[in-house]
Design an enzyme around this catalytic site. Structure first.
Site, PDB file in Angstrom:
ATOM      1  CG  ASP A 257      17.972   8.026   4.652  1.00  0.00           C
ATOM      2  OD1 ASP A 257      18.959   7.339   4.954  1.00  0.00           O
ATOM      3  OD2 ASP A 257      16.915   7.550   4.187  1.00  0.00           O
TER       4      ASP A 257
ATOM      5  CG  ASP B 285      19.816   3.016   1.405  1.00  0.00           C
ATOM      6  OD1 ASP B 285      20.441   3.465   0.431  1.00  0.00           O
ATOM      7  OD2 ASP B 285      20.299   2.189   2.204  1.00  0.00           O
TER       8      ASP B 285
END
Length: 332
Positions: A85, A87
């Site tokens: 991922d 962010d």
């Protein structure tokens, strides 16, 4: 854009739109990675070194193995890959907000829209989690701003914005984890709700294989202001990883995934080696319950269960501490 109301705090199973979004993202990621492949070799000298070290180790006399955690990532396992991922896992804050700041600097929109982006970014940093309503607002804003612009124009600007706002926000600890997979000869993909073009720039600049991201529709190289499917969030991320793994011939049970958000539990649950990185409260609880590995680079405190691959251990700990000190200084 009214169709984006699917984003709610509670978890839902994949829909036809999330499958479409995942498949479109996987297709875009593979095309970009294949296009970049001839240039990728020189960027990863550590991979060749890892292969030579593994060969030498195989020929050397072997001592009985000590009781310890199995080697991970496993060098030379071409059926495995890693999915990160973006962010708050690889980078502090949200990529789309930093992108908005860069576009404002280039007069793509007015002060009122900038204030909106600033509020969304401030909320994200304070809360430390992805709130679906705020993320939806940010994507709506970004789509309306880029409508009518050329894809090539935004890609060029994205390179500049990475240098201005994003490069200094990469978590060194997470970057070390990604490098461990690269050094083991495995592919490493970003998986994010950010636009696939932005995600691809970040992946390329970090020396990763490629990126899965939200696919915005374009016709003749110009953005229409619409999405293909829906944002790559929650179940859609899992669908993208599943589609890419199928196309690449990967064994998900041998793959790893890393995220900070409980929204990514569907993606983390797909792989045999899930990691909670800088986890929000819900993900931390879920990880503890399911005996997943944890690592937090925000404060330098030790995770509940240390699970850093041996190749990344020292660099990850040092990097996490440095990042925490830098963040503390900026807040003073």
């Amino acid at each position: 854009m009214a169709a984006l109301g699917w984003l709610t705090p509670r978890r839902r199973s994949a829909t036809a739109r999330s499958v479409l979004a995942g498949e479109a993202s996987a297709e875009a990621a593979r095309k970009t990675a294949l296009a970049d492949e001839p240039l990728a070799g020189p960027e990863f000298p550590g991979t060749a070194e890892a292969e030579r070290a593994a060969e030498a180790e195989a020929k050397a006399p072997q001592e009985p193995p000590a009781a310890a955690e199995p080697e991970f990532p496993v060098a030379g396992d071409d059926l495995a890959a890693a999915f990160f991922d973006l962010d708050n896992t690889v980078m502090q804050g949200a990529a789309i907000f930093h992108f908005g700041r860069g576009l404002y600097k280039r007069e793509f929109f007015r002060r009122r829209e900038l204030a909106r982006f600033a509020w969304q970014q401030a909320w994200f940093r304070l809360a430390g989690v992805e709130d679906p309503e705020h993320m939806q607002d940010a994507r709506d804003s970004a789509l309306s701003i880029v409508k009518g612009h050329k894809v090539s124009e935004l890609m060029s600007i994205g390179e500049e914005i990475y240098d201005e706002y994003m490069a200094v926000r990469i978590w060194p600890g997470t970057r070390a984890l990604a490098q461990a997979h690269l050094d083991a000869g495995q592919k490493v993909w970003l998986v994010t709700a950010a636009p696939v073009e932005t995600a691809t720039i970040i992946a390329r600049r970090l020396g990763l294989t490629g990126a899965l991201g939200t696919v915005a529709e374009s016709v003749d190289g110009v953005y229409t202001g619409r999405l293909v499917g829906e944002p790559l969030h929650g179940p859609a991320k899992a669908e993208a990883v599943r589609a890419l793994a199928s196309a690449e011939g990967l064994d998900l049970a041998r793959c790893a995934a890393y995220s900070d958000s409980h929204n990514d539990i569907p993606m983390l649950s797909l792989v045999g080696h899930p990691y909670a990185i800088n986890p929000d409260t819900k993900l931390r609880k879920h990880a503890r319950t399911n005996d997943w590995r944890l690592r937090d680079y925000r404060t330098g405190r030790k995770a509940v269960k240390i699970g850093v691959p041996a190749a990344a251990g020292v660099g990850a700990i040092a990097g996490g501490t440095a990042a925490a000190i830098a963040l503390h200084r900026r807040r003073k």
